[in-house]
Design an enzyme around this catalytic site. Structure first.
Site, PDB file in Angstrom:
ATOM      1  N   THR A  12       0.816  -1.223   0.000  1.00 18.28           N
ATOM      2  CA  THR A  12       0.000   0.000   0.000  1.00 18.28           C
ATOM      3  C   THR A  12       0.841   1.261   0.000  1.00 18.28           C
ATOM      4  O   THR A  12       0.502   2.254  -0.636  1.00 18.28           O
ATOM      5  CB  THR A  12      -0.909   0.010   1.258  1.00 18.28           C
ATOM      6  OG1 THR A  12      -1.790  -1.091   1.169  1.00 18.28           O
ATOM      7  CG2 THR A  12      -1.715   1.282   1.370  1.00 18.28           C
ATOM      8  N   ASP A  88       0.181  -7.082   4.502  1.00 14.18           N
ATOM      9  CA  ASP A  88      -0.569  -8.350   4.598  1.00 14.18           C
ATOM     10  C   ASP A  88       0.324  -9.544   4.911  1.00 14.18           C
ATOM     11  O   ASP A  88      -0.023 -10.392   5.729  1.00 14.18           O
ATOM     12  CB  ASP A  88      -1.357  -8.607   3.306  1.00 14.18           C
ATOM     13  CG  ASP A  88      -2.541  -7.660   3.159  1.00 14.18           C
ATOM     14  OD1 ASP A  88      -2.896  -6.987   4.137  1.00 14.18           O
ATOM     15  OD2 ASP A  88      -3.114  -7.594   2.048  1.00 14.18           O
TER      16      ASP A  88
HETATM   17  N1  ASP Z   1      -2.686  -5.392   0.395  1.00  9.08           N
HETATM   18  C1  ASP Z   1      -1.597  -4.576   0.850  1.00  9.08           C
HETATM   19  C2  ASP Z   1      -0.328  -5.399   0.814  1.00  9.08           C
HETATM   20  O1  ASP Z   1      -0.092  -6.171   1.706  1.00  9.08           O
HETATM   21  C3  ASP Z   1      -1.868  -4.065   2.223  1.00  9.08           C
HETATM   22  C4  ASP Z   1      -0.795  -3.157   2.792  1.00  9.08           C
HETATM   23  O2  ASP Z   1       0.255  -2.945   2.250  1.00  9.08           O
HETATM   24  O3  ASP Z   1      -1.055  -2.598   3.858  1.00  9.08           O
HETATM   25  O4  ASP Z   1       0.427  -5.290  -0.121  1.00  9.08           O
END
Ligand code: ASP
Length: 334
Positions: A12, A88
């Protein structure tokens, strides 16, 4: 000036909305422009981007090996490494690096954020700047932190002790069985007595991981007569209840028997995130005790799973696997 290598893997922190309105990773140069304070840090910073930055839910063991190879290649060139990674699966990657790289004398600090860089209330700026500051800390000419850590929301955790606890709060990580190694407030406080002192003095980079590990979560109503033992499993992690308890039923015992006959190593790990496996505490753990079961002790689920994969990658005999799984390789258990 301390020299740090920043490796951007995705997550993210580096995402923007694509034409479909979904968050997807962008390249690092777009990020750097959104954090002007980076230029003010008294750190010499080199930035490397992996070939294909991903949402960390797409991270695979090959991605861990790629990071190991990058760190090995540039180990002598830098005082420390900071990895930008999605939250994640951050705990899995942190665990993997902590087992795959032994004898580490420099920090590898993994961070990310809950909101992308450039978004008004983003947590990315603080997470990245503090992770870099911790990575650059030194003591008597050596790196102060010599292990794989996760930095998130004012706390530095041992990477293989932390797990993602919230998809909503900025305080996304927790390390229930080991205290935070450091905190950033008005002052940056490092708790020296909690830092990992490597047992291995020789620096070793392992590049084989074997993911032939099954996971079975126990729950009331699970019919073990219908749970197959996959021929792809070399190890199965049983996510038991409480201190390592399971139903003492013929169906469960038959399942354990089938694992044993298939040469599958059983590992007992609890669904509780805090506390430890205590074999034999309750009568309900006695079925497991009849078999050759290893205890995940107070390891996180992520750490126990990845440790099994890394040890399988070493092609050990059954006894040696058991000995190594049971000892603390990088401060992951007590
Ligand atoms: N879906 C994202 C990932 O793990 C969530 C994040 O980065 O907070 O890449």
């Amino acid at each position: 000036m301390r020299k740090i290598c920043l490796i951007y893997t995705g997550g993210t922190i580096g995402m923007k909305q694509n034409p479909n309105g979904k968050l997807a990773p962008v390249d690092f140069d777009q990020l750097r422009a959104s954090i002007p304070a980076l230029a003010l840090l008294p750190i010499e910073l080199d930035v490397v981007t992996v070939d294909k930055p991903v949402d960390s839910s797409e991270m695979q063991p090959e991605g861990w090996i790629d990071l190991v190879e990058r760190i090995e290649k540039h180990y002598q060139d830098y005082d420390g490494f900071v990895l930008l990674h999605g939250t994640d699966t951050m705990a899995y990657t942190a665990s993997a690096l902590s087992f795959l790289i032994q004898g580490l004398k420099k920090p590898i600090i993994i961070t990310g954020s809950q909101l992308p860089v450039g978004v008004l209330r983003t947590d990315a700026t603080e997470n990245l700047l503090s992770a870099l500051e911790f990575a650059a800390m030194e003591c008597d000419g050596e790196a102060l932190i010599q292990e794989v850590c996760i930095y998130f929301e004012y706390k530095l955790y041992r990477g293989n002790r932390a797990y993602k606890r919230s998809s909503n709060e900025f305080d996304a990580f927790s390390s229930p069985n080991y205290p935070a190694l450091a905190e950033s407030g008005v002052r940056m406080s490092v708790y020296d007595e909690l830092l990992w002192k490597p047992v291995e003095s020789v620096l070793r980079f392992q590049k084989q991981v074997d993911a032939s590990v099954g996971v079975v979560t126990l729950y009331p109503g699970l019919d073990f007569t219908k749970v197959p033992v996959s021929e792809n499993w070399k190890v199965v992690l049983l996510r038991t209840f409480g201190a390592g308890n399971a139903p003492n039923t013929p169906a469960f015992i038959d399942f354990l028997q089938r694992c044993e006959e298939g040469g599958v190593q059983i590992i007992n790990t609890s669904q509780c995130v805090s506390g430890r496996i205590v074999p034999g505490l309750y009568d309900s753990s006695s079925a497991l005790e009849q078999f050759n079961t290893l205890s995940a002790k107070d390891m996180t689920f992520e750490s126990a799973l990845v440790k099994a994969m890394v040890l399988l990658g070493q092609n050990l005999g059954r006894d040696e696997f058991a000995v190594k799984f049971s000892e603390s390789l990088s401060g992951e258990c007590a």
